[in-house]
Write a protein that holds these residues in place. Sequence first.
Motif, short mmCIF file in Angstrom:
data_model
loop_
_atom_site.label_atom_id
_atom_site.label_comp_id
_atom_site.label_asym_id
_atom_site.label_seq_id
_atom_site.Cartn_x
_atom_site.Cartn_y
_atom_site.Cartn_z
N VAL A 125 0.86 -1.19 0.00
CA VAL A 125 0.00 0.00 0.00
C VAL A 125 0.90 1.24 0.00
N PHE B 33 -2.44 5.73 0.56
CA PHE B 33 -3.03 5.53 1.89
C PHE B 33 -3.47 6.86 2.49
N THR C 103 -6.44 8.29 0.55
CA THR C 103 -7.66 7.50 0.82
C THR C 103 -8.21 7.85 2.20
N ALA C 104 -7.31 7.94 3.17
CA ALA C 104 -7.72 8.25 4.54
C ALA C 104 -8.29 9.67 4.63
N VAL D 205 3.42 1.98 3.12
CA VAL D 205 3.15 2.51 4.45
C VAL D 205 3.99 1.81 5.53
#
Lengths: 499, 247
Positions: free
Chosen positions: B93, B98, B101-102, B142
Amino acid sequence: MPAVAETIETVQSVQEGGYKWGFETDIEMEFAPKGLNEDIVRFISKKKNEPEWLLEWRLKAFALWQKMEEPNWAAVSYPKIDYQDAYYYAAPVKKAGPKSLDEVDPELLKTYAKLGIPLKEQAILAGVEGAGESPADSGRMPVAVDAVFDSVSVATTFRDELSKHGIIFCSISEAVQEHPELVREYLGSVVPQGDNYFACLNSAVFTDGSFVYIPKGVRCPMELSTYFRINAKSTGQFERTLIIADAGSHVSYLEGCTAPQRDENQLHAAVVELVAMDDATIKYSTVQNWYPGDADGKGGIYNFVTKRGACRGARSKISWTQVETGSAVTWKYPSCILLGDDSVGEFYSVAVTNNFQQADTGTKMFHIGRNTKSTIVSKGISAGRSQNTYRGLVKISPKAKGARNFTQCDSLLIGDQCGAHTVPYIENRCITAKVEHEATTSRIAEDQLFYCRARGLNEEEAVGLIVNGFCREVLKELPMEFAVEAQKLLAISLEGSVG
Amino acid sequence: MLRIEGLTAEIEGKQILKGIDLEVPKGEIHAIMGPNGSGKSTLSYVLSGREGYDITGGSVTWNGQDLLAMEPEERAAAGLFLAFQYPVELPGVGNANFLRTALNAQRRARGEKEVDAMAFLKLAREKLKKLHMSDEMLKRNVNVGFSGGEKKRNEVLQMALMNPSMAILDETDSGLDIDALRIVSEGVNALRGPDFSSLVITHYQRLLNYIVPDRVHVLMDGRIVRSGGKELAEELEAQGYGQASAA
């Protein structure tokens, strides 16, 4: 951990509605009588107006098949299949000649719309003359589509555009009529009739599929795609695909599959043969999403498929990429025969099983030529009560000096009632060959989920992100548009698999 | 304003938090200090909604909302950020993916417009520059293969991007060298303002030289046994927890 208990509950509660392609299309069908015997084989051949040699070829296969036994070595179990209790020929009734697309049943077109087939091609299927013969105006790369409905190819798009390059892309039935010399030369040359039980059955009763020929030195200007759809009840689908890439050519081929939701199981036994000559490259990508059965394991497709490619020429390359999310039972080992010196075989696979699905899938790499190379990357994801097996063979002949193989098998488990198995066979008869194998098994850790949730992702988004990360090495091999579709599909297939 | 009243919690039948009362008014930074096993990490996990903790009594409200009734992702969207003591690796990822998206998940939950890839990249580069971090950080997976210090910096980068109104730092200083400690502290101090509050959980007084707290609380055996100004941290450092808590 409460997470686990909830996982189990949620997995159990996965609804049938999770499969959104489970609709049935009401169109007029023509069936052969139920059951399988020599007359049915003759019926199919006659129906398709086939030459005598092909009928003989089918009959030989049927005779062989009757003496064969269904294989039982795979780590899958299913009730005994009654081969007499199925239809071996089902075709949408055509109201006129096959060439005029506006004769296609509107219900069929609705089906394609529901399937989300990348059809600007919808227009072509709807019979708009010349539509789609120029590259798509949406700015997307055009994709040529051959649509196979139950057993019969109903439409192929972008043909004129492709024929300018000398590329043949049509249904195999048409190829038999129009290019019999090519079909006769290559059909069964990679997967012989008696190769295995299901391939043999297919050889006897195959009804359609796609045919591709890329001439010398031609780089196919667009992705070629086939959409397979099983619709009719109690129908087996036996498609046969044959792709020939002549010297120095290049082609990327996509295959997508769906089926309606039904209580009883349906049989799918396809054969795909690929032939790559000197310096030719074939990239074959599959997103398989046959109906997997409901949450209790009822219904679903039995997917017994033989896919094999022959790298006949020097420096040729065949690359298989598959994303397997559907089917109740999957038995599939896309393989490469690396005959030509310096030829390359690749296998990139994501296999997802949920609920009661069973998958036994992998690849075989036969190294025969010198300095042949193969790469295997397999990602298995199991959830629910499913079983997911990687089965692979790397075989290196004494002549394959300098051969190299790298294999990586990773398994991801979701919940505590599923299984992941890795069965790699390595047979090396060459002292200068180098074979590497790596394997891992892991779980989606609770701390990974919490980390994502603490950053604002909900549980399903978190699982989707983690699973897509796990599969990244494979997904990046897919053509762009397919990759996006595959990512969504992974998320959908695992919906509700974590509580 | 974060208000914790009589909070009790246990793990697998073992009581860890034995009645915590604490208020963190808007705009203030409070430090929680305590020896190992006093319940510091449990408190941070309970506040951020991790599973596996049974809350047996008490309440936590966040700007008047019942925090304990919210899912972890709802707490994040409401502006709560937990900087992990042990940031988790997500293989395959990409960090940029990440983070975006978060960020977008939070924005969506708040009914705000999502940030597109270009705008996100611009924003992320801005934050990276401020925090003296390299763009490389975005390209890596990540936390995979990150050193301890890099992982903590990545937490601070995430915090800067999410722009929370309440940050819980769970022993963010552990395992950091002095340079990393300075960068992490600058990240927190940059957010400091009338709308930002923070709960800094730490074992050592060292961090509090960089992030100067408004209040310091001593957590011992699941209870807050003493509270005071920033000088309390120095007293703890000099005398140890035993002495200070008895005082």
